[in-house]
Design a protein around this motif. Sequence first.
Motif, PDB file in Angstrom:
ATOM      1  N   ARG A   1       0.805  -1.261   0.056  1.00 25.11           N
ATOM      2  CA  ARG A   1       0.247   0.172   0.152  1.00 25.11           C
ATOM      3  C   ARG A   1       0.725   1.200   0.199  1.00 25.11           C
ATOM      4  O   ARG A   1       0.714   2.172  -0.885  1.00 25.11           O
ATOM      5  N   GLN A   2       2.045   1.281   0.736  1.00 24.17           N
ATOM      6  CA  GLN A   2       3.080   2.351   0.824  1.00 24.17           C
ATOM      7  C   GLN A   2       3.740   2.637  -0.657  1.00 24.17           C
ATOM      8  O   GLN A   2       3.982   3.536  -1.025  1.00 24.17           O
ATOM      9  N   ARG A   3       3.811   1.450  -1.227  1.00 20.41           N
ATOM     10  CA  ARG A   3       4.419   1.237  -2.509  1.00 20.41           C
ATOM     11  C   ARG A   3       3.440   1.896  -3.534  1.00 20.41           C
ATOM     12  O   ARG A   3       3.983   2.824  -4.317  1.00 20.41           O
ATOM     13  N   GLN A   4       2.269   1.539  -3.483  1.00 18.93           N
ATOM     14  CA  GLN A   4       1.158   2.360  -4.456  1.00 18.93           C
ATOM     15  C   GLN A   4       1.243   3.819  -4.122  1.00 18.93           C
ATOM     16  O   GLN A   4       1.168   4.526  -5.146  1.00 18.93           O
TER      17      GLN A   4
ATOM     18  N   VAL B   1      -4.927   4.243   3.493  1.00 19.73           N
ATOM     19  CA  VAL B   1      -4.723   2.885   3.453  1.00 19.73           C
ATOM     20  C   VAL B   1      -3.469   2.660   3.801  1.00 19.73           C
ATOM     21  O   VAL B   1      -3.128   1.633   4.508  1.00 19.73           O
ATOM     22  N   ALA B   2      -2.388   3.263   3.428  1.00 24.37           N
ATOM     23  CA  ALA B   2      -0.752   3.093   3.636  1.00 24.37           C
ATOM     24  C   ALA B   2      -0.568   3.305   5.263  1.00 24.37           C
ATOM     25  O   ALA B   2       0.027   2.458   5.502  1.00 24.37           O
ATOM     26  N   ALA B   3      -1.013   4.116   5.743  1.00 26.62           N
ATOM     27  CA  ALA B   3      -0.934   4.429   7.022  1.00 26.62           C
ATOM     28  C   ALA B   3      -1.439   3.371   7.927  1.00 26.62           C
ATOM     29  O   ALA B   3      -0.958   2.904   9.063  1.00 26.62           O
ATOM     30  N   GLU B   4      -2.949   2.920   7.496  1.00 32.68           N
ATOM     31  CA  GLU B   4      -3.456   1.923   8.349  1.00 32.68           C
ATOM     32  C   GLU B   4      -2.772   0.520   8.257  1.00 32.68           C
ATOM     33  O   GLU B   4      -2.493  -0.234   9.209  1.00 32.68           O
TER      34      GLU B   4
ATOM     35  N   ALA C   1       2.581  -4.458   9.600  1.00 26.61           N
ATOM     36  CA  ALA C   1       3.440  -4.963   8.557  1.00 26.61           C
ATOM     37  C   ALA C   1       3.312  -6.556   8.170  1.00 26.61           C
ATOM     38  O   ALA C   1       3.530  -6.818   7.053  1.00 26.61           O
ATOM     39  N   ASP C   2       3.159  -7.204   9.300  1.00 24.54           N
ATOM     40  CA  ASP C   2       3.462  -8.588   9.152  1.00 24.54           C
ATOM     41  C   ASP C   2       1.939  -9.249   8.599  1.00 24.54           C
ATOM     42  O   ASP C   2       1.917 -10.566   8.668  1.00 24.54           O
ATOM     43  N   ALA C   3       0.941  -8.278   8.336  1.00 21.13           N
ATOM     44  CA  ALA C   3      -0.355  -8.969   8.084  1.00 21.13           C
ATOM     45  C   ALA C   3      -0.428  -9.309   6.482  1.00 21.13           C
ATOM     46  O   ALA C   3      -1.041 -10.163   5.890  1.00 21.13           O
ATOM     47  N   VAL C   4       0.614  -8.909   5.799  1.00 19.23           N
ATOM     48  CA  VAL C   4       0.811  -9.527   4.380  1.00 19.23           C
ATOM     49  C   VAL C   4       2.037 -10.011   4.478  1.00 19.23           C
ATOM     50  O   VAL C   4       3.232  -9.680   4.579  1.00 19.23           O
ATOM     51  N   PRO C   5       2.407 -11.101   3.443  1.00 16.97           N
ATOM     52  CA  PRO C   5       3.418 -11.881   3.473  1.00 16.97           C
ATOM     53  C   PRO C   5       4.620 -11.116   2.497  1.00 16.97           C
ATOM     54  O   PRO C   5       4.269 -10.289   1.768  1.00 16.97           O
ATOM     55  N   GLU C   6       5.674 -11.387   2.722  1.00 19.18           N
ATOM     56  CA  GLU C   6       7.008 -10.580   2.113  1.00 19.18           C
ATOM     57  C   GLU C   6       7.000 -10.794   0.711  1.00 19.18           C
ATOM     58  O   GLU C   6       7.562 -10.133   0.042  1.00 19.18           O
ATOM     59  N   MET C   7       6.131 -11.905   0.204  1.00 16.07           N
ATOM     60  CA  MET C   7       6.270 -12.086  -1.426  1.00 16.07           C
ATOM     61  C   MET C   7       5.385 -11.222  -2.002  1.00 16.07           C
ATOM     62  O   MET C   7       5.458 -11.097  -3.283  1.00 16.07           O
ATOM     63  N   LEU C   8       4.478 -10.418  -1.254  1.00 13.79           N
ATOM     64  CA  LEU C   8       3.356  -9.783  -2.017  1.00 13.79           C
ATOM     65  C   LEU C   8       3.864  -8.387  -2.628  1.00 13.79           C
ATOM     66  O   LEU C   8       3.504  -8.313  -4.037  1.00 13.79           O
ATOM     67  N   PRO C   9       4.804  -7.694  -2.253  1.00 11.75           N
ATOM     68  CA  PRO C   9       5.297  -6.481  -3.171  1.00 11.75           C
ATOM     69  C   PRO C   9       6.059  -7.051  -4.430  1.00 11.75           C
ATOM     70  O   PRO C   9       5.847  -6.408  -5.294  1.00 11.75           O
ATOM     71  N   ASP C  10       6.530  -8.187  -4.345  1.00 14.25           N
ATOM     72  CA  ASP C  10       7.109  -8.775  -5.630  1.00 14.25           C
ATOM     73  C   ASP C  10       6.141  -9.301  -6.570  1.00 14.25           C
ATOM     74  O   ASP C  10       6.336  -9.177  -7.777  1.00 14.25           O
ATOM     75  N   ALA C  11       5.008  -9.610  -5.930  1.00  7.86           N
ATOM     76  CA  ALA C  11       3.879 -10.110  -6.809  1.00  7.86           C
ATOM     77  C   ALA C  11       3.072  -8.979  -7.519  1.00  7.86           C
ATOM     78  O   ALA C  11       2.242  -9.293  -8.415  1.00  7.86           O
TER      79      ALA C  11
ATOM     80  N   ALA D   1      -9.989  -1.167   0.545  1.00 11.77           N
ATOM     81  CA  ALA D   1      -9.127  -1.808   1.853  1.00 11.77           C
ATOM     82  C   ALA D   1      -9.240  -3.254   2.150  1.00 11.77           C
ATOM     83  O   ALA D   1      -8.691  -3.792   2.614  1.00 11.77           O
ATOM     84  N   ASP D   2     -10.727  -3.698   1.842  1.00 12.98           N
ATOM     85  CA  ASP D   2     -11.232  -4.864   2.324  1.00 12.98           C
ATOM     86  C   ASP D   2     -11.039  -6.009   1.068  1.00 12.98           C
ATOM     87  O   ASP D   2     -11.570  -7.272   1.238  1.00 12.98           O
ATOM     88  N   ALA D   3     -10.303  -5.613   0.149  1.00 19.75           N
ATOM     89  CA  ALA D   3     -10.197  -6.512  -1.235  1.00 19.75           C
ATOM     90  C   ALA D   3      -9.228  -7.635  -0.826  1.00 19.75           C
ATOM     91  O   ALA D   3      -8.115  -7.507  -0.178  1.00 19.75           O
TER      92      ALA D   3
END
Length: 268
Positions: A14-17, A82-85, A90-100, A117-119
């Motif tokens: 989300r921060q990347r976006q 969304v990014a701040a939330e 940070a650990d709610a999303v696996p580390e592989m997700l940014p690369d995906a 936010a709920d997708a």
Amino acid sequence: MSRWKQLPASMEPRQRQLTVQLRRFKDRSGLTLRAVAARTGYSRSSWDRYLNGRALPPRQAVEAFARACDGDPVRLLALHEVAAERGGDADAVPEMLPDALPDALLVAGPDAAPEPADAGPARTGRVRGLRRPGLAVGAAVVAAVVVAALALSLVLVRPWGDGGERASETKAFVFEAGVDHPCKVHRADDGLLYAGYSRTRTGLIGPQSAQWPVVEAQCLLRHRGLAPGIADGFFGPRTGRAVQRLQKRAHLVVDGIVGEDTWKALRT
């Protein structure tokens, strides 16, 4: 256009976006980091951290950035919220997700809508590392499909076009202090006045805008003897006062912002 550093692979998506969106608005504005710093009140080093993914900008910085770079504050603040939330979890999303989700899919264009936010199934439970790879892949696939659909719709609609102009045919605007662009106003076959920098009749420009439509408006104001200052493409106080004089003369709402009615008064 700026040559940006690659964003950290571990960066929360989300921060990347948000960061990619901020980069695109900065590139479109033609402003340097020093100019962004001067217009937002946040230091150049701070914006270097924000735009290279090393820190999440505060809400006030995003608001000031939107004004300085003529961005959509509602869109940017929604992305920031969304990014701040997610930044605190940070650990709610696996580390592989940014690369995906590469940058090309995360942000389809300047007006791309943020993913809800709920997708995605990633909201159904906490994930640490790669303990639940099926859930991680599902979240990545859902997010990629949603953003790809947004990308396709933006390509078809092209909302960032300038009042009918094709964005690919518009030369990138780069603000240079003190540069007075030549004004050769002429009346075209459609009976309207043009200075050759933009053909928009509806584009919204106002204080702190820096783009070709501002040069167009400055030339048309000068043509009407309203003294906007030099045609440098930056919508400063002098240009604003000239716009207000035109609006008063044309019996329009005097707000100092050029919209559809003010463009009509400039071009007819």
